[in-house]
Design a protein around this motif. Structure first.
Motif, PDB file in Angstrom:
ATOM      1  N   GLY A   1      -4.918  -6.484 -14.863  1.00 23.82           N
ATOM      2  CA  GLY A   1      -3.564  -6.193 -15.226  1.00 23.82           C
ATOM      3  C   GLY A   1      -2.617  -5.868 -14.159  1.00 23.82           C
ATOM      4  O   GLY A   1      -1.378  -6.255 -13.851  1.00 23.82           O
ATOM      5  N   GLU A   2      -3.160  -5.121 -13.171  1.00 22.97           N
ATOM      6  CA  GLU A   2      -2.479  -4.853 -11.852  1.00 22.97           C
ATOM      7  C   GLU A   2      -2.130  -6.049 -11.180  1.00 22.97           C
ATOM      8  O   GLU A   2      -0.973  -6.266 -10.311  1.00 22.97           O
ATOM      9  N   TYR A   3      -3.092  -6.959 -10.987  1.00 21.78           N
ATOM     10  CA  TYR A   3      -2.946  -8.117 -10.321  1.00 21.78           C
ATOM     11  C   TYR A   3      -1.737  -8.907 -10.948  1.00 21.78           C
ATOM     12  O   TYR A   3      -0.817  -9.753 -10.176  1.00 21.78           O
ATOM     13  N   ARG A   4      -1.765  -9.246 -12.531  1.00 23.18           N
ATOM     14  CA  ARG A   4      -0.790  -9.798 -13.105  1.00 23.18           C
ATOM     15  C   ARG A   4       0.788  -9.188 -12.800  1.00 23.18           C
ATOM     16  O   ARG A   4       1.611  -9.944 -12.551  1.00 23.18           O
ATOM     17  N   ARG A   5       0.774  -7.660 -12.740  1.00 22.73           N
ATOM     18  CA  ARG A   5       2.146  -7.102 -12.485  1.00 22.73           C
ATOM     19  C   ARG A   5       2.662  -7.543 -11.264  1.00 22.73           C
ATOM     20  O   ARG A   5       3.803  -7.687 -10.930  1.00 22.73           O
ATOM     21  N   SER A   6       1.617  -7.271 -10.257  1.00 29.10           N
ATOM     22  CA  SER A   6       2.246  -7.683  -8.846  1.00 29.10           C
ATOM     23  C   SER A   6       2.429  -9.199  -8.699  1.00 29.10           C
ATOM     24  O   SER A   6       3.270  -9.619  -7.930  1.00 29.10           O
ATOM     25  N   GLN A   7       1.784  -9.995  -9.384  1.00 25.41           N
ATOM     26  CA  GLN A   7       1.986 -11.460  -9.143  1.00 25.41           C
ATOM     27  C   GLN A   7       3.253 -12.131 -10.068  1.00 25.41           C
ATOM     28  O   GLN A   7       3.913 -13.044  -9.439  1.00 25.41           O
ATOM     29  N   VAL A   8       3.417 -11.746 -11.186  1.00 28.65           N
ATOM     30  CA  VAL A   8       4.339 -12.262 -12.162  1.00 28.65           C
ATOM     31  C   VAL A   8       5.423 -11.205 -12.500  1.00 28.65           C
ATOM     32  O   VAL A   8       6.169 -11.624 -13.443  1.00 28.65           O
ATOM     33  N   GLY A   9       5.121  -9.994 -12.232  1.00 31.56           N
ATOM     34  CA  GLY A   9       6.079  -8.644 -12.616  1.00 31.56           C
ATOM     35  C   GLY A   9       5.465  -8.277 -13.931  1.00 31.56           C
ATOM     36  O   GLY A   9       4.682  -8.957 -14.668  1.00 31.56           O
ATOM     37  N   ALA A  10       5.784  -7.111 -14.280  1.00 32.89           N
ATOM     38  CA  ALA A  10       5.413  -6.332 -15.158  1.00 32.89           C
ATOM     39  C   ALA A  10       5.832  -6.687 -16.819  1.00 32.89           C
ATOM     40  O   ALA A  10       5.178  -6.527 -17.478  1.00 32.89           O
ATOM     41  N   ARG A  11       7.164  -6.850 -16.534  1.00 30.37           N
ATOM     42  CA  ARG A  11       7.847  -7.217 -17.932  1.00 30.37           C
ATOM     43  C   ARG A  11       7.520  -8.647 -18.476  1.00 30.37           C
ATOM     44  O   ARG A  11       8.336  -9.585 -18.328  1.00 30.37           O
TER      45      ARG A  11
END
Ligand code: F6P
Length: 426
Positions: A47-57
């Motif tokens: 989830g943290e990788y996702r947020r840092s790569q494509v943004g949290a929202r």
């Protein structure tokens, strides 16, 4: 870490489960426990990788398994985290926790093959929860606070998150691979199913997983009141409380009995007189546990730091050089203390009632280190003054700390300048 004369095989603990099933809560607890025990442990949270790569929202539709454009992106993100994890383990790490849903068997197979090829042992840790009230609580307590929903109205966030869960449910295949090692935690520990978990490390992990639960209860930690030995600046021993220590015992009882749910309070002390005496006014029968006795100072027991420096200068400077690993001749080190406290930690995790622990400086430092997730080597330096209660209130993934100083803070003679200076002391 070396155990039984051999190096620990590298492990990947792979979380499995639908969103809002407490996976991150379990992953963090495992990480804190294993790090505290001395395993080099790291969590890879997809989830943290996702947020840092494509943004949290990202809207729920981002998690639609039938949307090929986004599933490719999610696959790539998961692979990146896996690459990092495998690289970290090959590079010297000992235990990695791969925190993601991993709800599809094909994904789990790919992780297993990848790890197996380089000698990493995989254990799947699955959290299953069918109780809608628990899922709802997890969504409201944890997910709404996640950066994924910053500035989103709560009801809209709940609706979106439920849609996300529904997407994962479509392809969810619970772990059922007979040849793999796994632990399934069902309904927050009501039932635990174990498969192919052999060896010391796995048994240790299993024992821990069988005892954790998400029920929230406060923990209070305190050293005993000032003892006669404290007034003489002597370490160890089994002396009585001083007049000031007796007064702390009364203030402690007054303070604790004002707390909510005191009818349920569980009290643990060491078996040493100063700790037992500190708990006498609580009106609750304490459980005296030997594992909570102070660090054994071996041949230095009963001496002052000044005397150790004068009569045993080599011991003095060895401890100054590495306070965590230094073992008193015929006594213990902080590293030893941590190993002997392991059953206490598991028991503490198991408790569902508020609990007060009355023990000693080194012991409280080690317990505090575990509960607050401090690196092992910092433990011997954490300031834990006499006559102070450390109150730990559970939060979503850890504890909020509040300290209450009960008696006037006269100098703690056992923490005298000598121990603050050349004798390392927090
Ligand atoms: O001085 C009080 C005391 O509890 C001793 O019995 C014990 O040896 C010491 O604290 C532990 O603190 P440190 O590791 O800083 O010497």
């Amino acid at each position: 870490m070396i155990y039984e004369g051999q190096e620990l095989p590298k492990h990947a603990l792979v979380m499995v489960g639908l969103p809002a099933r407490g996976k991150t809560y379990i992953a963090r607890k495992i990480a804190r426990y294993l790090s505290w025990l001395g395993y080099d442990t790291r969590t890879f949270n997809v989830g943290e990788y996702r947020r840092s790569q494509v943004g949290a929202r990202q809207p729920a539709s981002f998690f639609d398994p039938d949307d090929e454009s986004t599933s490719g992106v999610r696959e790539a993100i998961a692979r990146r985290a896996l690459d990092d994890m495998v690289g970290w383990l090959i590079g010297g790490g000992e235990v990695a926790i791969y925190d993601a849903t991993n709800t599809e068997k094909s994904r789990r197979d790919a992780i297993w093959q990848r790890c197996h090829a380089v000698g990493i042992q995989v254990v799947f840790v699955e959290s299953i929860c069918e109780d809608e009230r628990v899922v709802e609580r997890n969504v409201r307590d944890n997910k709404l606070r996640s950066p994924d929903y910053a500035d989103v109205a709560p009801e809209e966030a709940v609706r979106d998150f439920r849609q996300r869960i529904a997407f994962y449910e479509r392809n969810y295949e619970p772990v059922d691979e007979p040849d793999r090692s796994y632990v399934k935690i069902i309904d927050e520990g009501r039932q635990v199913v174990v498969n192919r978990m052999a060896g010391y490390f796995s048994a240790r992990l299993m024992f821990f997983l069988m005892n954790i639960h998400p029920a929230r209860r406060k923990i209070w930690l305190t050293r005993h009141g000032e003892s006669v030995f404290n007034t003489e600046e002597r370490i160890g021993g089994d002396s009585d409380l001083s007049a000031r220590g007796l007064s702390y015992a009364r203030s402690l009882a007054d303070h604790m009995l004002k707390q909510p749910k005191t009818d349920q309070l569980v009290v643990w002390t060491s078996t040493l007189k100063r700790a037992v005496q500190t708990a006498t006014h609580l009106g609750i029968r304490p459980v005296a546990r030997r594992a909570l006795d102070e660090i054994d100072a071996g041949i230095c027991d009963g001496m002052t730091y000044e005397e150790i420096k004068r009569d045993l200068p080599e011991e003095f400077s060895a401890r100054r050089g590495d306070k965590f690993r230094y073992r008193y001749p015929r006594g213990e080190s902080y590293a030893d203390v941590i190993q002997r406290l392991e059953p206490i930690i598991v028991d503490l995790e198991r408790q569902r009632h508020p609990i007060l622990v009355v023990a000693h400086q080194a012991i409280i430092r080690a317990l505090y280190g575990y509960l607050t997730g401090r690196p092992q080597e910092e433990c011997p330096h954490v300031p834990i003054p006499l006559h102070t209660i450390v109150e730990l209130t559970p939060t979503a993934y850890g504890y909020e700390e509040h300290r209450v100083e009960l008696e006037p803070s006269l100098p703690d003679r056992s923490d005298a300048p000598l121990s603050m200076g050349p004798w390392p002391q927090g």
